[in-house]
Write an enzyme that holds these catalytic residues in place. Sequence first.
Site, PDB file in Angstrom:
ATOM      1  N   ASP A   1      -3.136  -8.113  27.648  1.00  0.00           N
ATOM      2  CA  ASP A   1      -1.702  -8.307  27.908  1.00  0.00           C
ATOM      3  C   ASP A   1      -0.948  -8.518  26.595  1.00  0.00           C
ATOM      4  OD1 ASP A   1       0.607  -8.749  29.353  1.00  0.00           O
ATOM      5  OD2 ASP A   1      -0.203 -10.407  30.540  1.00  0.00           O
TER       6      ASP A   1
ATOM      7  N   ASP B   1       4.972  -5.161  36.538  1.00  0.00           N
ATOM      8  CA  ASP B   1       4.773  -6.401  37.295  1.00  0.00           C
ATOM      9  C   ASP B   1       5.407  -6.286  38.672  1.00  0.00           C
ATOM     10  OD1 ASP B   1       3.257  -7.872  35.582  1.00  0.00           O
ATOM     11  OD2 ASP B   1       4.942  -8.890  34.618  1.00  0.00           O
TER      12      ASP B   1
HETATM   13  C1  DGJ Z   1       2.158 -10.527  32.493  1.00  0.00           C
HETATM   14  C2  DGJ Z   1       1.352  -9.526  33.265  1.00  0.00           C
HETATM   15  O1  DGJ Z   1       2.092  -8.372  33.485  1.00  0.00           O
HETATM   16  C3  DGJ Z   1       0.911 -10.162  34.577  1.00  0.00           C
HETATM   17  O2  DGJ Z   1       0.218  -9.233  35.355  1.00  0.00           O
HETATM   18  C4  DGJ Z   1       0.063 -11.362  34.266  1.00  0.00           C
HETATM   19  O3  DGJ Z   1      -1.118 -10.950  33.641  1.00  0.00           O
HETATM   20  C5  DGJ Z   1       0.824 -12.338  33.402  1.00  0.00           C
HETATM   21  N1  DGJ Z   1       1.365 -11.705  32.238  1.00  0.00           N
HETATM   22  C6  DGJ Z   1      -0.055 -13.475  32.983  1.00  0.00           C
HETATM   23  O4  DGJ Z   1       0.548 -14.309  32.097  1.00  0.00           O
END
Ligand code: DGJ
Length: 745
Positions: free
Chosen positions: A479, A549
């Site tokens: 990430d 997301d």
């Molecule tokens: C952002 C990501 O897009 C989410 O899926 C998740 O992993 C969060 N960060 C965790 O902090």
Amino acid sequence: MAIIFNEKTKEFHLYNDQVSYLMKVMRNGQMGQLYFGKRIPQKENYDYLTENAYRPVTAYKYEGEYSFTLEHLKQEYPSYGTSDFRMPAVEILQENGSRITDFQYVSHKIYAGKPALQGLPATYAESDDEADTLEILLRDELLQVEMTLLYTIFQKENAIARSVRFQNNGTQNQQITTAMSLSLDLPDADYEWLQFSGAWGRERYVKKRRLEQGIQSIGSTRGASGHMHNPFVVLKRPAADEFQGEVMGFSFVYSGNFLAQAEVDTFQVTRMMIGIHPESFSWCLKPGESFQTPEAVVVYSDSGMNQMSQTFHRLYRTRLARGYWRDRERPVLLNNWEATYFNFTEEKLLNIAQTAKDAGVELFVLDDGWFSTRCGETSGLGDWWPNTDRLPNGIKGLSEKIEALGMKFGLWFELEMVNKDSELYRAHPDWILHTPNRHVSHGRQQYVLDFSRKEVVDYIYEMTAKILRESKISYIKWDMNRNITECYSIAYEACRQGEIFHRYILGFYDLYERLTSEFPHILFESCASGGGRFDPGLLYYAPQAWASDDTDAAERLKIQYGTSYAYPLSSMGAHVSITPNHQLNRMTPLKTRGDVACFGAFGYELDLSQLSESEMEEVRQQIVFVKKYRKLLHSGTFYRLLSPFDGNITAWMVVSEDKKHAVAAYFKVLNDINCEFRRIRLQGLDASMCYRAVDEAGRSESFYGAELMQIGLIATDSSAGQVIGDESLCTDFWSKIILLDADEA
Ligand code: DGJ
């Protein structure tokens, strides 16, 4: 060999069955562009394409002559200020303050295959007969700087990869302030420009406008390719659509700052460029040093945007993505993020995993919150060891327990970041990117590690490799949740500060390269607050990326549709989540959520034990379906049929290579009433083959491919009156999948 050089006319012709790319050494020794498009015959001389004309208010090269001006000539890699006044592809600031350069042809090399680009992601050829490469060496005699233009044409794809290499053989420092990866002068401006733009939660929406005189551009100066724009642009003829007409796609194989720009000049010439964004970029090329730009790929299609996308899909799925997972079926995963966020214990995770296993899930992924003091956003990033209060058996113990359940185990990392509340920051406060004596902005309470420094990358590598070596980890979600501000590295001298954004990306790629080399069986999925770094550069290391997301099924139609213009379905992480949806508070049927997500790298983002028994049965069936069809869905030919940006119905389909099998899907966002009888014309089938079309209720009927493509698939539902014999009722957020199999009987 598909590259010809004509000694007499000094023309180069790169071609395959589908495309031609023509350029020549111009009278002034620089490279001129003649043609790019559908294949044309090889001919001795295309010089009639060079426009020598006298116009008022123009600067000419040769004294007393009115026939040679760079203002009118289409060029291959232009510079500013020697009679061309458009934006340049290259600019070099010299020690005396001048920015004028003159790169003239010296020699060239033609060879089979494609070279790797040192430290950078790039498309590749698996054997020498898949591609041919041309390197054109140009030199600025005054500066003694050499520039090599690299072109690779793929034999079977209507694609050309380009990049540029600089070498300083002189005695002075040269500051490269602009070095685009591709510049292409097109003879007219009769194009529509498509960009794939948005924001967090609505990544890669399709936006279209007509080219006009002046500059139109998109880009990123955030240190990542970003949510706002994707490093990919399409130029298409106004009459071209998904199925016919001339289209060009320009894609940048890079994950950092970029600029994609079309400048239409006063004579309607379009100069298309893509490369590292010149804002905040400069590279100090000292005597003896070299600099390689990242790669750009241009695809030409004479049969609409689907054909362009299909070329990108094949190329990026099989000749950009690499390694063990490239051609393998991707595991159905369950990620705990939306199920628990930071609030979990080992017991809770094992319960979620057990239910997932019972439903047929193959991989359990533990997201953020498993390490050090990380129980929220404010602490722990940078300290990659397990939080043994939450996970008494560590990651090693948990991963073994998950494997004992019969699943694989995956783990979340955000390796480029640090919280101030961490052991790493306390030990090395100067390891973050920051400008001395200036305030440092945070994003989500975190700071960006200075990956332009090798010792920082080495440290993170060792810490990460340790946990990977000792635990059973089959998947990593990598990430990245903030962009770079106050970009500066205290490890470099003043004249090198313009290099830091790019050096950061080189360090980041180096870490990826080392981890993927030491752990070749780990499946990497990239992520940046959802789809904030969904770019071809990352596909080289991580064959899939979390697309957004936003897991709402209706929103995902747009996100996945827009993403599909450049990226294959196998690369799009797509999960079924709970309703009401956490991003939009929207209720959508579980079936629709599954039907959208199965056209991606499929998974779940919820605690399945919260579902009712009938929902669980539906989940079990979804997983059976995905396991049966994922190979076809990921390696077949994808067609966009109806766009969510144009209407209430979205439709797409995937056809197997031998055309014997296909999966077609259509989605209705809002239900309608007393509406038309609807047909959706399919694509890519064999006209003469007879297909058995089966819907989810098991109803089947046979049609010729010609019927399905010319007349269309009947897509009428209860909103056009109750169909006799079909009791199903159409609702909002409704979807249908039709399976087509050649009727061998
Ligand atoms: C952002 C990501 O897009 C989410 O899926 C998740 O992993 C969060 N960060 C965790 O902090």
